[in-house]
Scaffold this active site. Structure first.
Site, PDB file in Angstrom:
ATOM      1  N   GLU A  52      72.792  39.911 -30.221  1.00  0.00           N
ATOM      2  CA  GLU A  52      71.711  40.161 -30.939  1.00  0.00           C
ATOM      3  C   GLU A  52      71.998  39.723 -32.430  1.00  0.00           C
ATOM      4  O   GLU A  52      71.964  40.339 -33.360  1.00  0.00           O
ATOM      5  CB  GLU A  52      71.507  41.629 -31.131  1.00  0.00           C
ATOM      6  CG  GLU A  52      71.230  42.402 -29.616  1.00  0.00           C
ATOM      7  CD  GLU A  52      71.065  43.954 -29.650  1.00  0.00           C
ATOM      8  OE1 GLU A  52      71.161  44.447 -30.754  1.00  0.00           O
ATOM      9  OE2 GLU A  52      70.691  44.255 -28.425  1.00  0.00           O
ATOM     10  N   GLU A  84      71.570  44.088 -21.751  1.00  0.00           N
ATOM     11  CA  GLU A  84      71.671  45.386 -22.175  1.00  0.00           C
ATOM     12  C   GLU A  84      70.241  46.188 -22.160  1.00  0.00           C
ATOM     13  O   GLU A  84      69.326  45.368 -22.236  1.00  0.00           O
ATOM     14  CB  GLU A  84      71.697  45.483 -23.866  1.00  0.00           C
ATOM     15  CG  GLU A  84      73.072  45.651 -24.517  1.00  0.00           C
ATOM     16  CD  GLU A  84      73.429  45.752 -25.969  1.00  0.00           C
ATOM     17  OE1 GLU A  84      72.321  46.425 -26.436  1.00  0.00           O
ATOM     18  OE2 GLU A  84      74.275  45.123 -26.452  1.00  0.00           O
TER      19      GLU A  84
HETATM   20  O1  IFM Z   1      74.199  50.388 -29.755  1.00  0.00           O
HETATM   21  C1  IFM Z   1      73.255  49.289 -29.700  1.00  0.00           C
HETATM   22  C2  IFM Z   1      74.138  47.749 -29.423  1.00  0.00           C
HETATM   23  O2  IFM Z   1      75.365  47.965 -30.230  1.00  0.00           O
HETATM   24  C3  IFM Z   1      73.095  46.810 -29.642  1.00  0.00           C
HETATM   25  N1  IFM Z   1      72.002  46.917 -28.690  1.00  0.00           N
HETATM   26  C4  IFM Z   1      71.323  48.026 -29.049  1.00  0.00           C
HETATM   27  C5  IFM Z   1      72.237  49.176 -28.588  1.00  0.00           C
HETATM   28  C6  IFM Z   1      71.278  50.537 -28.990  1.00  0.00           C
HETATM   29  O3  IFM Z   1      70.719  50.707 -30.341  1.00  0.00           O
END
Ligand code: IFM
Length: 487
Positions: free
Chosen positions: A178, A390
């Site tokens: 990210e 994710e």
């Molecule tokens: O916890 C975070 C993660 O570190 C990165 N992506 C989003 C998740 C939830 O906010």
């Protein structure tokens, strides 16, 4: 971009199974779980500094102890094994491996990851390494951080150290997690470390993260066996205009440019989009920022694109006569209580949360955003395998006196989102796997420990892990390679 809630993948209720070989995983990140922030030579990262600064995180929470995974990793790998995970995605702490961000590796730091990888392999779980999940060594921030070009070179050197240590046993490598958050929440709205609020710095950071990614790909290709798979994980915004009006569609185009194409453009097409360059020309001098050869480096081919998805982003133009309020824009975007919008130059874009159910983060639940994003990537980048790296949700979990956590909302969220993945696959998207966020409750950045995303509940006083109902449900999904009937 699609109009709000209009486009979704075709339903296919006849088939609920995932393709053979689909990789079932769960994900975490170093600062969110490891703790042990001052042992074995580790020095502070920007998240240590930020979380120790009063007012930066909920309740003043820090990652000092987190879930103590640094010491409890064996037990945690056993939990993964009970779930039947095919793969585990974790990140390496740069400050543990190379405390000042330059120079030789600290072997004690690397040894932790060697032990973790060995333990995973002994349990038949494929390790998937993320090289950077937001925790820049503080020393590098002190000399400019990601807005400084040198940081991209420092990153490549660090990546070489990790590749040398783990390259013979790790098959999946993600350069950055990210980078939008690193650049725009870290340097734009300031809700993430290092907490700067400077849109020009955020755009410079974005370019240097892109460059760091490209240089890391070069290093990894040279160091890893030929069958290693190299990826980047992007939190792409499924941007939807509130209405079909030209003004709202223009607002969506701008957010798509500075939210998505600022990364996919150079990484996957070898150029920054013209509209992004025009939109932000008043903030940065792109011809000076982007050196000859940078774009070729950034566009080095990758083997997988990681997609992190939680919720869609609905936007509209500011009505005539209304003054821009970019702090409100940040809040309404669900990106925290920042001093200004993270979307550089877009203070005049309004954000809307769709009606309907939300998670404990306040994020609307809409799985069509995931299928639409996967299908868009399939259309725009045919031939590039995708991986959901994710997806998951925080809810107000309660540990009962009987030691159970009943979390039907998370099960519903997961079922709907996995079904969206399945539908995207049925419609042609080449999605190779799914990593649930997160294996266990952990430090949710500026929200501290109040938001629980885990399959395992963590009691932060005793560090006891308890399987939530969703953990049992996910284990069944993995066992069958298919979604059970909702009944
Ligand atoms: O916890 C975070 C993660 O570190 C990165 N992506 C989003 C998740 C939830 O906010």
């Amino acid at each position: 971009m699609t109009a709000a809630r209009t486009q979704s993948a075709p339903a296919d209720t006849a088939v609920s199974a995932f393709p053979a070989g689909f990789l079932w995983g769960a994900a975490t990140a170093a600062y969110q779980i490891e703790g042990a922030v001052d042992v074995d030579g580790r020095t502070p990262s920007i998240w240590d500094t930020f979380s120790r600064t009063p007012g930066r995180t909920a309740g003043g929470d820090t990652g000092d102890r987190a879930t103590d995974h640094y010491r409890r990793y064996s037990q945690d790998v056993r939990l993964m094994s009970e779930l039947g995970l095919g793969a585990y995605r974790f990140s390496v702490s740069w400050s543990r491996v190379q405390p000042t961000g330059r120079g030789p590796a600290v072997e004690r730091g690397l040894d932790f990851y060697r032990r973790l990888v060995d333990e995973l392999l002994e349990h038949g779980i494929e390790p998937a390494v993320t090289l950077y999940h937001w925790d820049l060594p503080q020393d590098l921030e002190d000399i400019g951080g990601w807005p400084a070009r040198d940081t991209a070179g420092r990153f490549a050197d660090y990546v070489a150290l990790v590749a040398e240590a783990l390259g013979d046993r790790v098959g999946i490598w993600t350069t950055l997690n990210e980078p939008w958050c690193s650049a725009f929440l870290g340097y734009g709205s300031g809700v993430h470390a290092p907490g700067r609020t400077d849109w020009a710095a955020a755009l410079r950071a974005a370019h240097h993260l892109n460059l760091g990614h490209g240089r890391a790909v070069e290093v990894l290709r040279a160091a890893l066996p030929r069958d290693a798979r190299i990826a980047v994980s992007l939190n792409l915004h499924e941007v939807r205009p509130l209405t079909g009006s030209a003004a709202d569609r223009e607002a969506a185009r701008r957010i798509d440019a500075v939210g998505n194409r600022v990364f996919t453009g150079p990484m996957l097409n070898g150029s920054y989009p013209e509209d992004l360059l025009a939109d932000t020309a008043h903030l940065v001098d792109w011809p000076t920022l982007v050196h000859d050869g940078d774009l070729a480096t950034i566009a080095r081919p990758i083997d997988l694109l990681g997609v992190n998805y939680y919720s869609p982003t609905v936007v509209s133009a500011l009505p005539d006569g209304q003054a821009p309020d970019s702090a409100a824009a940040a809040r309404d975007a669900g990106h925290g209580d920042g001093a200004q919008s993270p979307f550089a130059g877009c203070a005049d874009v309004l954000f809307h949360r769709a009606p309907g159910p939300r998670t404990a983060m306040g994020w609307p639940i809409d799985p069509t955003g995931l299928s639409d994003m996967l299908l868009r990537l399939h259309r725009e980048h045919p031939g590039l395998p995708l991986m959901v790296t994710e997806n998951g949700a925080a809810f107000e979990d309660v540990l009962t006196d009987e030691g159970r956590v009943h979390d039907p909302q998370r099960i519903d969220y997961l079922r709907e989102h996995l079904d969206a993945v399945r539908q995207a696959i049925a419609a042609g998207a080449d999605v190779r796997g799914y990593f649930l966020w997160s294996l266990m409750d952990n430090f949710e950045w500026a929200y501290g420990y109040g938001k629980r995303f885990g399959l395992y509940h963590v009691d932060y006083d005793t560090q006891t892990r308890t399987a939530k109902d969703s953990a049992r449900w996910y284990a069944e999904v993995i066992r069958h390679g298919a979604l059970p009937d909702p009944a």
